[in-house]
Design an enzyme around this catalytic site. Structure first.
Site, mmCIF file in Angstrom:
data_model
loop_
_atom_site.group_PDB
_atom_site.id
_atom_site.type_symbol
_atom_site.label_atom_id
_atom_site.label_comp_id
_atom_site.label_asym_id
_atom_site.label_seq_id
_atom_site.Cartn_x
_atom_site.Cartn_y
_atom_site.Cartn_z
ATOM 1 N N HIS D 240 0.883 -1.164 0.000
ATOM 2 C CA HIS D 240 0.000 0.000 0.000
ATOM 3 C C HIS D 240 0.924 1.218 0.000
ATOM 4 O O HIS D 240 1.877 1.255 0.773
ATOM 5 C CB HIS D 240 -0.872 -0.040 1.262
ATOM 6 C CG HIS D 240 -1.996 0.948 1.233
ATOM 7 N ND1 HIS D 240 -1.790 2.307 1.315
ATOM 8 C CD2 HIS D 240 -3.337 0.774 1.131
ATOM 9 C CE1 HIS D 240 -2.963 2.912 1.258
ATOM 10 N NE2 HIS D 240 -3.913 2.010 1.152
ATOM 11 N N ARG D 262 -5.334 10.287 -1.541
ATOM 12 C CA ARG D 262 -4.763 10.611 -2.847
ATOM 13 C C ARG D 262 -5.877 10.851 -3.850
ATOM 14 O O ARG D 262 -5.816 11.762 -4.660
ATOM 15 C CB ARG D 262 -3.864 9.475 -3.332
ATOM 16 C CG ARG D 262 -2.522 9.435 -2.636
ATOM 17 C CD ARG D 262 -1.641 8.340 -3.209
ATOM 18 N NE ARG D 262 -2.195 7.015 -2.945
ATOM 19 C CZ ARG D 262 -2.564 6.142 -3.874
ATOM 20 N NH1 ARG D 262 -2.405 6.424 -5.157
ATOM 21 N NH2 ARG D 262 -3.078 4.987 -3.555
#
Ligand SMILES: Cc1cc2nc3c(=O)[nH]c(=O)nc-3n(C[C@H](O)[C@H](O)[C@H](O)COP(=O)(O)OP(=O)(O)OC[C@H]3O[C@@H](n4cnc5c(N)ncnc54)[C@H](O)[C@@H]3O)c2cc1C
Ligand code: HEM
Ligand code: SF4
Ligand code: F3S
Ligand code: FES
Lengths: 242, 113, 114, 585
Positions: D240, D262
């Site tokens: 991740h 994000r």
């Protein structure tokens, strides 16, 4: 590491069945350090036999709660600087539950009460039925949601003096979950649930001390939920439908 | 062992309610007994009532009225909490209970002296 | 050890007592202004059905209310449970009813209606 | 020794209390109502493992316009044609039934659309918004509800019981039982069962930065390996891109900062205070997990790092209040740890998240060892080289339920208790007690060495030299562990002993991961070889199979069977749009 010169004086409860006492350890202070980090530092560097419990380390599993300077807290998300007093910490096992060893408690009584409070969903549909259409602004859904995000950490259970005083009391977490279910329009077990939370150890024993709400790390409000249950049970009593 | 999980205002409100309840429950039988003296032995009651003119006793009465007021307002706070929609101002209400009780009992005290 | 019914009884009696207590407090503040005397108390209450009902319902309510309240406290703080607990609760109830009832009777209707 | 082993028989034994284990318990008890079902967990039931930690949600094709075929194609393409297609198909198709079961029978209360239907959100790598969720705490909702249901059943609970060895029958034809350490007392317990489910949840925790819960140390895979079972896709470790970086002294380091940061427009900034993602990909910060992870890793290698050696995530330009409102949970979590996510910079680093590889099973969760079933993250095949966000919990609940059904059926038609192989039992006890006689040593330092080796040499980017170096170092650490002991005087809840056992299993599986990575000479999904950057022809796709025999570890390749769809083909009709945007248009 901010300052290698600084140490914490950490008193930790050691208990192997009856001989409980505090022992003090010196732990170097770090910039980013939680209570759980302090405990594991002691286990890794000073006494390998120190026992404690954790799993997720980010406040999701509710395995790591302990009494820190007398207050129940999730230790993985309690920063040392939030609770430390003059470089001293006192760390003890969670209150109101039997100690297995050192900082590890037996959580079975907590979960037995969860089941006893009928805080378990009772289905009215099967996997072959469509899902219940419930809109996000449905008033019951909103109430159910308000109580739903419990990680069963037993912090509230440890904070409550009624739990300490009355071994039958189901406690804030189980009752909070029951209230969430009372507002779950998909549930088929409401009558039995109201019955379960009205028995000897039920919701009526709560004196609204609100320590549960104060310490719940997820900012839930079991007091609110329990008063909801008190109203709901009272209503059903007055309707004589019991 | 440190036991600071109790150190918050709503817990103090609970303990105040409980102690005032106990206080009233202890006082009440005495009170009833004194009143029933009214007919059986009026002189003794009058003597007692004169005794209540003492300042010290006035203070004790102030305390009693405070207990009654704080317990009553506190009980109303609890029932509001239980029966009315939830308010986030619990601490304010608890403080108001104590303030009101002081107000009433001081009123009583000032009248009495 | 509160069950739904005991809880209900305690809240109901509390609701009954709240206005009565307020009333009593007002009377008290008024009454103590120039000292209390037996004659004064009796002058107000003697032979009055209203005062009988007022204080009578108070005594009924408070007996139930305090019996339940003390029951909770001795079970939580002194660990009394079971038969002992019921015995204690009934004893408080009876004691308060007796003492309270007698007092009310004596200051109001004992001497007959006026 | 034997006199101190407590013995115990049951019908169905389940290892692990995550999504797979709990679902299996419910289904097994229903499929075989008269059977005795036992669930044994390393922590507390429902309170350990990773299912609880699911934030994003649960992939399932429900919405009008979506289809099982589309979900399946996304899974296959996301997995770069490596998934076992039958497993992926069963995953996608059963997920539909499973989500109804979760909502209608288990009581999960998923978020809704304004019209009352299930809300499904977008998740990277998918052509349709199909991720069902409960806020951003989906795992807590799923596992708490499952836990309640299991606690209310008369299922036998062995909590804080750590499985340490699979014990076959004396003739070796089947699994006879499982050896445990009752962690609370430190005593051994042997549980015989007619059927055993392994659902210990994989979990690549041998990397310096990792997300899974602290109880996971690949015990299940290591136990299976010792019995000679085959593991596939073991080089496939998903990273991740944004794990929290707070220094070595805290367990918070490595825990996930959610993907949505994000997606919502957060910036990644390097040590020189410069946005760098556009140097690597036209999508910038919104590129896929693997690309972002590699980009951050490269910045770190170039020493353009933050104080703790990572990069920063910055949200402040979106307006601190908005961030605090939209990402309430994350902002609070960072604040608890002393960081200001809404207004300041937070250090992040790629972090090992999920193991796509696992034990070779069929679509009924059966393994090559009769009596042993495997489900959840322990089982390999469904995801190939990459797992879609949202397919992890779908996988564990779907296959956990299947395992329960299958085991319930199997014990009713003939499965029986076996006499255990005492030699294997003795050997497993000897293995577990090995450190107890030896002088205690510094386990923490050994663990850190392993974590560093795996991070540096078997991590986000790999090449032959590094992998070989890594394998050598793993062997050295293994040798050192063998001479490192644990004080034997107090074995009740002895975390040091369990740390030793964790470490041994992690070393064993690290070796498998490195060997499989060395064997795959191309780059697919989560596996990136700097010396073999091409994906290789999709038609010739193969997966790795690792197997241990005696002292040797062999890694072979097996061709992927395109049983449902071939590379280049699709199950979607010709007039069906490939992407969501096209559907909307
Ligand atoms: C932070 C995080 C976020 C995630 N988010 C998502 C997401 O949004 N969507 C998604 O689909 N997936 C997500 N995943 C992946 C998903 O959580 C897992 O793939 C899935 O839950 C695995 O389920 P499981 O039942 O196989 O294992 P787990 O839930 O991990 O359970 C394993 C169980 O086995 C027990 N165990 C381990 N060893 C032993 C032993 N030796 N003896 C006995 N018991 C043992 C453990 O204690 C635990 O109870 C996420 C994972 C993490 C870590
Ligand atoms: C005047 C109006 C009164 C009101 C509104 C009132 C209200 C209440 C309420 C709501 C409770 C429940 C508290 C809880 O469950 O935590 C309570 C408890 C109690 N009350 Fe009263 N009350 C009143 C008068 C009295 C009187 C006159 C007495 C004295 C005999 C008394 C004695 C008690 C006791 C002993 C308790 C138990 C306290 C506890 O459990 O902590 N109350 N009261
Ligand atoms: S209500 Fe809060 S404190 Fe209590 S168990 Fe749930 S999360 Fe923990
Ligand atoms: S602390 Fe206890 S008394 Fe009631 S309000 Fe909370 S449960
Ligand atoms: S370790 Fe999971 S809540 Fe702290």
């Amino acid at each position: 590491m901010v300052d290698t010169e600084t140490f914490l004086d950490v008193s930790i409860w050691r208990d192997q069945g009856g001989d409980g006492h505090f022992e003090t350890y010196q732990v170097p202070r770090l910039a980013n350090q939680t209570i759980l980090d302090v405990v594991s530092w002691v286990q890794q560097h000073i006494d390998p036999t120190l026992s404690y419990r954790f799993a997720c380390r980010v406040g999701m599993c509710g395995s790591c709660a302990m009494m820190v300077n007398g207050e129940p807290r999730w230790t993985c998300r309690t920063h040392v600087k939030k609770v430390v007093v003059e470089d001293c910490l006192e760390i003890a096992p969670l209150r109101n539950l039997p100690v297995i060893k050192d900082l590890v408690v037996d959580m079975d009584p907590f979960f037995d009460k969860w089941v006893a409070a009928n805080a378990v969903f009772e289905p009215s549909r099967t996997r072959d039925d469509p899902m219940a259409p419930i809109t996000p602004d449905d008033p019951m859904r909103i109430v159910a949601d308000g109580a739903i995000e419990c990680i069963n950490c037993a912090v509230c259970y440890a904070a409550c003096d009624v739990v300490a005083a009355n071994p039958e009391y189901l406690g804030p977490a189980a009752l909070n979950r029951s209230w969430s279910l009372v507002n779950d329009s998909r549930d088929a077990g409401q009558a039995q649930r109201l019955h379960a939370v009205s028995a000897g150890g039920g919701c009526h024993n709560c004196h609204s001390q609100q320590s549960c709400a104060k310490f719940c790390p997820n900012e839930l409000n079991p007091t609110l939920s329990i008063s909801g249950l008190k109203r709901a049970t009272l209503k059903s009593l007055l309707r004589w439908d019991r | 062992m440190i036991e600071s999980h109790r150190g918050h205002s709503l817990w103090f409100a609970f303990i105040l309610h409980r102690l005032s309840g106990i206080g009233l429950a202890l006082f009440l039988p005495v009170h009833f007994y004194m009143l029933s003296l009214a007919l059986t032995d009026p002189g003794q009651l009058d003597g007692f009532l004169a005794f209540t003119d003492l300042l010290l006793v006035k203070w004790a009465e102030f305390g009693l009225v405070f207990l009654l007021a704080v317990h009553m307002f506190g009980g109303m706070r609890l029932m509001a909490l239980e029966f009315l929609p939830w308010s986030p101002r619990q601490k304010t209400y608890a403080a108001m209970v104590v303030a009101l009780a002081f107000f009433v009992s001081t009123g009583f005290f000032l009248q009495a002296i | 050890m509160l069950t739904l019914r005991l809880y209900f009884a305690q809240r109901l009696t509390a609701i009954i007592m709240a206005p009565l207590t307020l009333g009593h407090l007002v009377v008290m503040i008024y009454a103590v202004q120039d000292g209390l005397s037996v004659a004064e108390i009796l002058a107000r209450t003697r032979g009055s059905v209203t005062w009988f009902l007022f204080y009578g319902s108070f005594v009924l309510a408070v007996a139930v209310h305090a019996a339940i309240g003390l029951r909770v406290i001795i079970s939580e703080w002194l660990g009394v449970r079971g038969v002992m607990l019921s015995f204690f609760s009934w004893a408080v109830l009876v004691l308060l009813l007796f003492l309270g009832g007698r007092a009310v009777w004596m200051v109001t209707l004992a001497g007959g209606l006026q | 020794m034997h006199s101190s082993i407590e013995q115990h028989d049951t019908d169905i034994l389940i290892l692990g209390g995550g999504g797979a284990g709990l679902f299996a318990a419910l289904h097994a008890q229903k499929a075989a109502p008269d059977a005795k079902v036992t669930i044994a967990v390393k922590g507390l039931i429902g309170k350990c493992g990773c299912t609880r930690m699911v934030q994003g949600g649960y992939n399932v094709a429900l919405a009008p316009g979506d289809s099982v075929e589309r979900h399946f194609m996304d899974t296959i393409i996301g997995g770069k044609w490596l998934p076992d297609q039958d497993m992926a198909w069963r995953l996608c198709s059963t997920a539909v039934k499973r989500i109804h079961e979760l909502e209608n029978e288990i009581g999960c209360f998923f978020d809704r659309n304004p019209d009352g239907s299930l809300h499904q959100k977008a998740f990277a790598g998918q052509t349709f918004d199909r991720t069902a969720h409960k806020g951003d705490l989906t795992g807590i909702e799923i596992i708490s509800r499952l836990m309640e249901q299991v606690l209310a059943l008369p299922v036998e609970r062995l909590q804080e019981h750590r499985a340490i060895g699979l014990i076959p029958s004396r003739d070796g034809s089947a699994l006879a039982g499982v050896l445990f350490i009752d962690m609370r007392t430190g005593k051994f317990r042997l549980v015989r069962a007619k059927a055993v489910l392994m659902a210990t949840g994989g979990g690549p925790t041998m990397y310096r930065y990792h997300t899974p819960s602290g109880d996971k140390s690949m015990d299940g895979l290591a136990m299976a390996m010792r019995r000679g079972l085959a593991l596939r896709d073991m080089e496939m470790v998903q990273f991740h891109p944004t794990g929290l970086l707070a220094g070595a002294g805290t367990k918070m380091t490595g825990t996930v900062l959610e993907e949505g940061l994000r997606g919502a427009g957060g910036y990644l900034i390097n040590g020189e205070r410069r946005r760098f993602m556009f140097d690597y990909d036209a999508d910038g910060e919104r590129a896929t997990r693997d690309i972002v992870s590699r980009a951050i890793y490269e910045e770190m290698r170039q020493q353009r790092t933050s104080p703790h050696g990572g990069v920063y995530i910055s949200m402040a330009h979106l307006g601190p209040d908005l961030v605090a409102d939209k990402f309430k949970g994350m902002v609070k979590r960072c604040a608890d740890s002393g960081f200001d996510l809404a207004g300041g910079l937070v250090e992040v680093v790629p972090t090992a998240h999920y193991l796509m590889g696992g034990i070779v099973v069929d679509t009924d969760t059966r393994t090559s060892l009769p009596g042993l079933y495997v489900a959840g993250e322990d089982a390999g095949g469904a995801h190939g080289s990459n797992r879609l966000g949202g397919n992890g919990v779908a996988n564990s609940t779907v296959y956990g339920g299947i395992a329960g059904d299958v085991m319930g059926g199997d014990i009713q038609c003939g499965a029986c208790l076996h006499v255990v192989d005492r030699d294997v039992l003795d050997a497993e006890i000897a293995l577990a007690t090995a450190p107890l006689g030896r002088p205690p040593g510094n386990l923490t330092s050994l663990r850190n060495q392993l974590l560093d080796v795996m991070w540096n040499d078997v991590g986000v980017m790999r090449d032959a030299d590094g992998l070989q170096r890594g394998l050598l170092r793993i062997d050295e650490i293994d040798v050192e562990l063998a001479v490192t002991g644990v004080a034997p005087d107090n074995l009740a809840f002895n975390l040091s002993w369990h740390d030793w056992l964790n470490l041994r299993n992690l070393i064993c599986m690290s070796r498998v991961i490195a060997s499989a990575a060395l064997s795959r000479e191309n780059s697919r999904g989560a596996h990136f070889r700097e010396d073999f950057q091409e994906t290789g022809a999709m038609e010739d796709s193969y997966f790795t199979v690792a197997k241990a025999s005696e002292q040797t570890l062999s890694v072979t390749r097996a061709p992927v069977q395109f049983t449902i769809v071939k590379p280049g083909d699709t199950l979607l009709g010709v007039d069906e749009a490939e992407t969501l945007e096209a559907v909307v248009r």
